[in-house]
Design a protein around this motif. Structure first.
Motif, PDB file in Angstrom:
ATOM      1  N   ALA A  16       0.830  -1.205   0.000  1.00 15.13           N
ATOM      2  CA  ALA A  16       0.000   0.000   0.000  1.00 15.13           C
ATOM      3  C   ALA A  16       0.863   1.252   0.000  1.00 15.13           C
ATOM      4  CB  ALA A  16      -0.931  -0.004   1.212  1.00 15.13           C
ATOM      5  N   THR A  17       1.927   1.244   0.780  1.00 17.07           N
ATOM      6  CA  THR A  17       2.825   2.395   0.848  1.00 17.07           C
ATOM      7  C   THR A  17       3.536   2.608  -0.477  1.00 17.07           C
ATOM      8  OG1 THR A  17       3.162   2.005   3.194  1.00 17.07           O
ATOM      9  CG2 THR A  17       4.787   3.390   2.088  1.00 17.07           C
ATOM     10  N   ALA A  18       4.050   1.535  -1.051  1.00 15.57           N
ATOM     11  CA  ALA A  18       4.771   1.650  -2.317  1.00 15.57           C
ATOM     12  C   ALA A  18       3.843   2.119  -3.420  1.00 15.57           C
ATOM     13  CB  ALA A  18       5.396   0.307  -2.687  1.00 15.57           C
ATOM     14  N   PHE A  19       2.654   1.589  -3.445  1.00 11.95           N
ATOM     15  CA  PHE A  19       1.708   1.971  -4.487  1.00 11.95           C
ATOM     16  C   PHE A  19       1.327   3.439  -4.363  1.00 11.95           C
ATOM     17  CE2 PHE A  19      -2.553   2.247  -6.377  1.00 11.95           C
ATOM     18  CZ  PHE A  19      -2.261   1.772  -7.648  1.00 11.95           C
ATOM     19  N   ALA A  20       1.097   3.892  -3.153  1.00 15.66           N
ATOM     20  CA  ALA A  20       0.680   5.281  -2.936  1.00 15.66           C
ATOM     21  C   ALA A  20       1.838   6.253  -3.111  1.00 15.66           C
ATOM     22  CB  ALA A  20       0.082   5.432  -1.541  1.00 15.66           C
ATOM     23  N   GLY A  21       3.053   5.842  -2.732  1.00 14.47           N
ATOM     24  CA  GLY A  21       4.165   6.773  -2.704  1.00 14.47           C
ATOM     25  C   GLY A  21       4.942   6.930  -3.991  1.00 14.47           C
ATOM     26  N   GLY A  22       5.100   5.880  -4.768  1.00 18.45           N
ATOM     27  CA  GLY A  22       6.005   5.983  -5.890  1.00 18.45           C
ATOM     28  C   GLY A  22       5.404   5.704  -7.241  1.00 18.45           C
ATOM     29  N   GLY A  23       4.157   5.423  -7.301  1.00 18.69           N
ATOM     30  CA  GLY A  23       3.546   5.111  -8.572  1.00 18.69           C
ATOM     31  C   GLY A  23       3.592   3.626  -8.871  1.00 18.69           C
ATOM     32  N   LEU A  24       2.855   3.259  -9.877  1.00 16.77           N
ATOM     33  CA  LEU A  24       2.708   1.846 -10.216  1.00 16.77           C
ATOM     34  C   LEU A  24       4.012   1.215 -10.672  1.00 16.77           C
ATOM     35  CD1 LEU A  24       0.770  -0.519 -10.447  1.00 16.77           C
ATOM     36  CD2 LEU A  24       0.202   0.256 -12.756  1.00 16.77           C
ATOM     37  N   ASP A  25       4.798   1.907 -11.488  1.00 12.39           N
ATOM     38  CA  ASP A  25       6.055   1.326 -11.969  1.00 12.39           C
ATOM     39  C   ASP A  25       7.016   1.028 -10.825  1.00 12.39           C
ATOM     40  OD1 ASP A  25       5.287   1.292 -14.631  1.00 12.39           O
ATOM     41  OD2 ASP A  25       6.146   3.271 -15.049  1.00 12.39           O
ATOM     42  N   VAL A  26       7.115   1.940  -9.879  1.00 15.00           N
ATOM     43  CA  VAL A  26       7.996   1.732  -8.726  1.00 15.00           C
ATOM     44  C   VAL A  26       7.480   0.566  -7.885  1.00 15.00           C
ATOM     45  CG1 VAL A  26       8.842   2.754  -6.575  1.00 15.00           C
ATOM     46  CG2 VAL A  26       8.787   4.104  -8.675  1.00 15.00           C
ATOM     47  N   PHE A  27       6.187   0.541  -7.663  1.00 12.84           N
ATOM     48  CA  PHE A  27       5.573  -0.537  -6.885  1.00 12.84           C
ATOM     49  C   PHE A  27       5.848  -1.894  -7.516  1.00 12.84           C
ATOM     50  CE2 PHE A  27       1.775  -3.248  -6.329  1.00 12.84           C
ATOM     51  CZ  PHE A  27       1.908  -3.518  -4.979  1.00 12.84           C
ATOM     52  N   LEU A  28       5.629  -2.001  -8.816  1.00 10.17           N
ATOM     53  CA  LEU A  28       5.838  -3.278  -9.506  1.00 10.17           C
ATOM     54  C   LEU A  28       7.319  -3.655  -9.530  1.00 10.17           C
ATOM     55  CD1 LEU A  28       3.286  -2.901 -12.424  1.00 10.17           C
ATOM     56  CD2 LEU A  28       3.015  -4.169 -10.278  1.00 10.17           C
ATOM     57  N   GLY A  29       8.187  -2.679  -9.683  1.00 12.28           N
ATOM     58  CA  GLY A  29       9.627  -2.951  -9.618  1.00 12.28           C
ATOM     59  C   GLY A  29      10.037  -3.471  -8.255  1.00 12.28           C
TER      60      GLY A  29
END
Length: 95
Positions: A16-29
């Motif tokens: 949830a934090t990664a998705f909200a904070g860095g965007g989808l590409d960052v989250f998936l990476g």
């Protein structure tokens, strides 16, 4: 067993934090990086998060291009109330 639930909770919070904070590409990476370090643990966390047995997670992992794609199959299935196999069929047809 308690450690497993704690790990699943932490995984959910990180997602949830990664998705909200860095965007989808960052989250998936980040998901792909986690999976490279510990694929069995990643599979167990995905299974726990979506209530799916690990062997079923492993089937999806084997059918997609990356672990992050497997996560998306389960997440989209959850959101759309469709089984992962149905989402996987759409993924394969429209990759």
């Amino acid at each position: 067993m308690k450690k497993f639930f704690i790990a699943a909770f932490v995984f959910g919070v990180l997602c949830a934090t990664a998705f909200a904070g860095g965007g989808l590409d960052v989250f998936l990476g980040d998901l792909n990086a986690q999976a490279r370090v510990d694929l069995p643990g990643f599979s167990a966390r995905i299974g726990a998060q979506f209530g799916v047995p690990v062997p079923r997670v492993q089937v999806v992992l084997g059918a997609v291009a990356s672990p992050a794609d497997a996560f998306l199959v389960f997440q989209l299935g959850h959101w759309s109330h469709r089984p992962p196999e149905e989402v996987l069929g759409v993924y394969k047809a429209n990759r």
